[in-house]
Design a protein around this motif. Structure first.
Motif, PDB file in Angstrom:
ATOM      1  N   SER A  72      32.370 -48.624  19.338  1.00  0.00           N
ATOM      2  CA  SER A  72      31.011 -48.598  18.805  1.00  0.00           C
ATOM      3  C   SER A  72      30.305 -49.901  19.150  1.00  0.00           C
ATOM      4  N   ILE A  73      29.083 -49.791  19.638  1.00  0.00           N
ATOM      5  CA  ILE A  73      28.334 -50.954  20.118  1.00  0.00           C
ATOM      6  C   ILE A  73      26.986 -51.045  19.400  1.00  0.00           C
ATOM      7  N   VAL A  74      26.699 -52.236  18.868  1.00  0.00           N
ATOM      8  CA  VAL A  74      25.400 -52.536  18.265  1.00  0.00           C
ATOM      9  C   VAL A  74      24.613 -53.394  19.239  1.00  0.00           C
ATOM     10  N   THR A 124      25.326 -47.253  20.192  1.00  0.00           N
ATOM     11  CA  THR A 124      25.908 -46.315  21.142  1.00  0.00           C
ATOM     12  C   THR A 124      27.416 -46.353  20.987  1.00  0.00           C
ATOM     13  N   SER A 125      28.116 -45.393  21.597  1.00  0.00           N
ATOM     14  CA  SER A 125      29.566 -45.324  21.421  1.00  0.00           C
ATOM     15  C   SER A 125      30.217 -44.493  22.515  1.00  0.00           C
ATOM     16  N   LEU A 126      31.516 -44.720  22.693  1.00  0.00           N
ATOM     17  CA  LEU A 126      32.331 -43.981  23.651  1.00  0.00           C
ATOM     18  C   LEU A 126      33.668 -43.637  22.998  1.00  0.00           C
ATOM     19  N   VAL A 127      34.260 -42.549  23.444  1.00  0.00           N
ATOM     20  CA  VAL A 127      35.586 -42.143  22.979  1.00  0.00           C
ATOM     21  C   VAL A 127      36.562 -42.339  24.129  1.00  0.00           C
ATOM     22  N   ARG A 140      25.116 -43.757  14.044  1.00  0.00           N
ATOM     23  CA  ARG A 140      25.176 -44.564  12.818  1.00  0.00           C
ATOM     24  C   ARG A 140      26.483 -44.318  12.065  1.00  0.00           C
ATOM     25  N   HIS A 141      26.877 -43.072  11.973  1.00  0.00           N
ATOM     26  CA  HIS A 141      28.115 -42.767  11.253  1.00  0.00           C
ATOM     27  C   HIS A 141      29.342 -43.257  12.016  1.00  0.00           C
ATOM     28  N   VAL A 142      29.267 -43.232  13.343  1.00  0.00           N
ATOM     29  CA  VAL A 142      30.350 -43.804  14.149  1.00  0.00           C
ATOM     30  C   VAL A 142      30.444 -45.304  13.897  1.00  0.00           C
ATOM     31  N   GLY A 166      42.490 -46.444  34.406  1.00  0.00           N
ATOM     32  CA  GLY A 166      43.441 -45.385  34.083  1.00  0.00           C
ATOM     33  C   GLY A 166      43.309 -44.802  32.693  1.00  0.00           C
ATOM     34  N   TYR A 167      42.199 -45.124  32.000  1.00  0.00           N
ATOM     35  CA  TYR A 167      42.002 -44.611  30.643  1.00  0.00           C
ATOM     36  C   TYR A 167      40.826 -43.639  30.622  1.00  0.00           C
ATOM     37  N   LYS A 168      41.093 -42.393  30.353  1.00  0.00           N
ATOM     38  CA  LYS A 168      40.019 -41.404  30.274  1.00  0.00           C
ATOM     39  C   LYS A 168      39.076 -41.790  29.137  1.00  0.00           C
ATOM     40  N   THR A 169      37.782 -41.738  29.442  1.00  0.00           N
ATOM     41  CA  THR A 169      36.755 -42.187  28.505  1.00  0.00           C
ATOM     42  C   THR A 169      35.565 -41.243  28.587  1.00  0.00           C
ATOM     43  N   VAL A 170      35.011 -40.892  27.441  1.00  0.00           N
ATOM     44  CA  VAL A 170      33.926 -39.909  27.392  1.00  0.00           C
ATOM     45  C   VAL A 170      32.746 -40.459  26.589  1.00  0.00           C
ATOM     46  N   ASN A 171      31.549 -40.247  27.112  1.00  0.00           N
ATOM     47  CA  ASN A 171      30.328 -40.497  26.368  1.00  0.00           C
ATOM     48  C   ASN A 171      29.905 -39.167  25.735  1.00  0.00           C
TER      49      ASN A 171
END
Length: 292
Positions: A78-80, A185-188, A157-159, A129-134
Motif C-alpha cells: 500500500s502506497i500513500v 494505490t496498491s499492488l498484490v 483506503r481500506h487496503v 520472479g514475483y508475480k504481482t497484480v494491480n
C-alpha cells in the motif's frame, strides 16, 4: 526485500518526470509512505461485509489474474502519495471549486503518474520472479454507485487501513501521518514480506471530530454541505466533484473531463491536511505527562 521495494518506490516518485508539472513548476506528489499488509489478513474477508460482497480479496485478485494457475499471494503493498505543498496551498484559498492545480492533479497525477508507478513496480517485481497484480487493471474492477454513493470493488483506503497507514475521517477521506491530502494505490504480490502492524484497531482514530468531538473544519469547507454530524453524503459530494460543471471546468484548463475538477476543499486548510492531528495531541499529552 521490504527495503528494496520501498527504495524503488521512493526513487521512482523522486525521479520520474511525470511527477512534475512544468506549468506550475512543482511536483504532484511529495515523498511517499509505504507499508505492507498480509494477503491473508482477515480484514480483507471482512470487507465483503463492511463494504460490499463484491469487494475483492487478495486471493480473488490472483485467482482472476492467474486463473489457470493455483497461486497464492503473500503481501499487499500500500502506497500513500502526499499531494505536494504548492498544490495544497493553491487549494487552501478556494471556497467554491478546486484550484487549477488541484484539478490538473486529477488528470496528470492520478491518471498518468500513478498508473505509471503501478506499471513500473509490477514490472520491477515480476522481473525479480514475483508475480504481482494491480487490481485496478483487472477486467472485473469496477466503480459503481449504490444507495450510499460511489464505491469500488477494490478500495484503496481500506487496503491502506489494513496496512496500518492511517484511519478514516468523518468526510470519508483517509488520514495518514502525512495528512489527508493524499492519493492511495496498491499492488498484490507473491513476495512474502512481514506485514506492518496497525497502530489502532479503530478505523476512525485519527479524526479529531470522531475521536474527540472537536474540529468540524471540513464541515465548513464543504461548498455543498455534504459533511455534517450525520456523516458524509457521498451522492451530493459526487455530483459536485464529477458532475457536468466539474467536467466542463476540467476540460477548460486542459484536464480530462472524465476525471472532473474534483474539489479537495475538505482536504485542505483543515487541521489534518498534512499531518495526523491526533498524533500531535498524543505527543503533547506525552510531554505533559513527563513534565508532571
Amino acid at each position: 526485500m521490504k527495503e528494496i521495494i520501498k527504495a524503488e518506490i521512493f526513487r521512482y516518485v523522486r525521479e520520474n518526470e511525470n511527477n512534475y508539472s512544468n506549468k506550475f513548476q512543482a511536483p504532484y506528489f511529495d515523498e511517499p509512505l509505504v507499508q505492507f499488509a498480509s494477503a491473508t489478513d482477515e480484514l480483507f474477508s471482512q470487507y465483503k461485509e463492511f463494504i460490499a460482497p463484491e469487494h475483492l480479496t487478495p486471493q480473488e485478485v490472483f485467482d482472476i489474474a492467474y486463473e489457470a494457475e493455483a497461486i497464492s499471494p503473500k503481501t499487499v503493498i500500500s502506497i500513500v502519495l502526499p499531494v505536494s505543498e504548492i498544490i495544497r496551498q493553491s487549494n487552501r484559498i478556494q471556497k467554491e471549486w478546486a484550484s487549477d492545480e488541484w484539478t490538473l492533479l486529477r488528470t496528470f497525477g492520478d491518471d498518468f503518474f500513478i498508473d505509471g508507478l503501478n506499471d513500473h513496480l509490477s514490472r520491477f517485481l515480476n522481473n525479480k520472479g514475483y508475480k504481482t497484480v494491480n487490481p485496478i487493471n483487472l477486467k472485473v474492477f469496477k466503480k459503481y454507485i449504490n444507495e450510499k454513493g460511489p464505491l469500488s470493488n477494490w478500495s484503496q483506503r481500506h487496503v491502506a487501513f489494513a496496512a496500518g497507514l492511517g484511519t478514516f475521517s468523518i468526510n470519508d477521506g483517509f488520514i495518514t501521518e502525512k495528512g489527508i491530502a493524499v492519493r492511495l494505490t496498491s499492488l498484490v504480490t507473491e513476495v512474502l514480506i512481514e506485514p506492518d502492524k496497525r497502530k489502532t484497531e479503530s478505523h476512525t482514530a485519527n479524526c479529531l471530530y470522531l475521536s474527540k468531538g472537536t474540529c468540524k473544519a471540513c464541515f465548513k469547507r464543504c461548498p455543498v454541505g455534504a459533511i455534517t454530524e450525520k456523516g458524509h453524503d457521498k451522492i451530493v459530494c459526487a455530483q459536485r466533484c464529477y458532475g457536468e460543471e466539474s467536467q466542463s471546468r476540467a476540460k477548460a484548463i486542459g484536464g480530462n473531463p472524465k476525471a472532473g475538477s474534483g474539489c479537495g476543499l475538505c482536504q485542505t486548510n483543515i487541521p489534518c491536511e498534512f499531518s495526523n492531528p491526533m498524533g500531535m495531541i498524543k505527543s503533547k499529552d506525552g510531554c505533559n505527562e513527563e513534565a508532571n
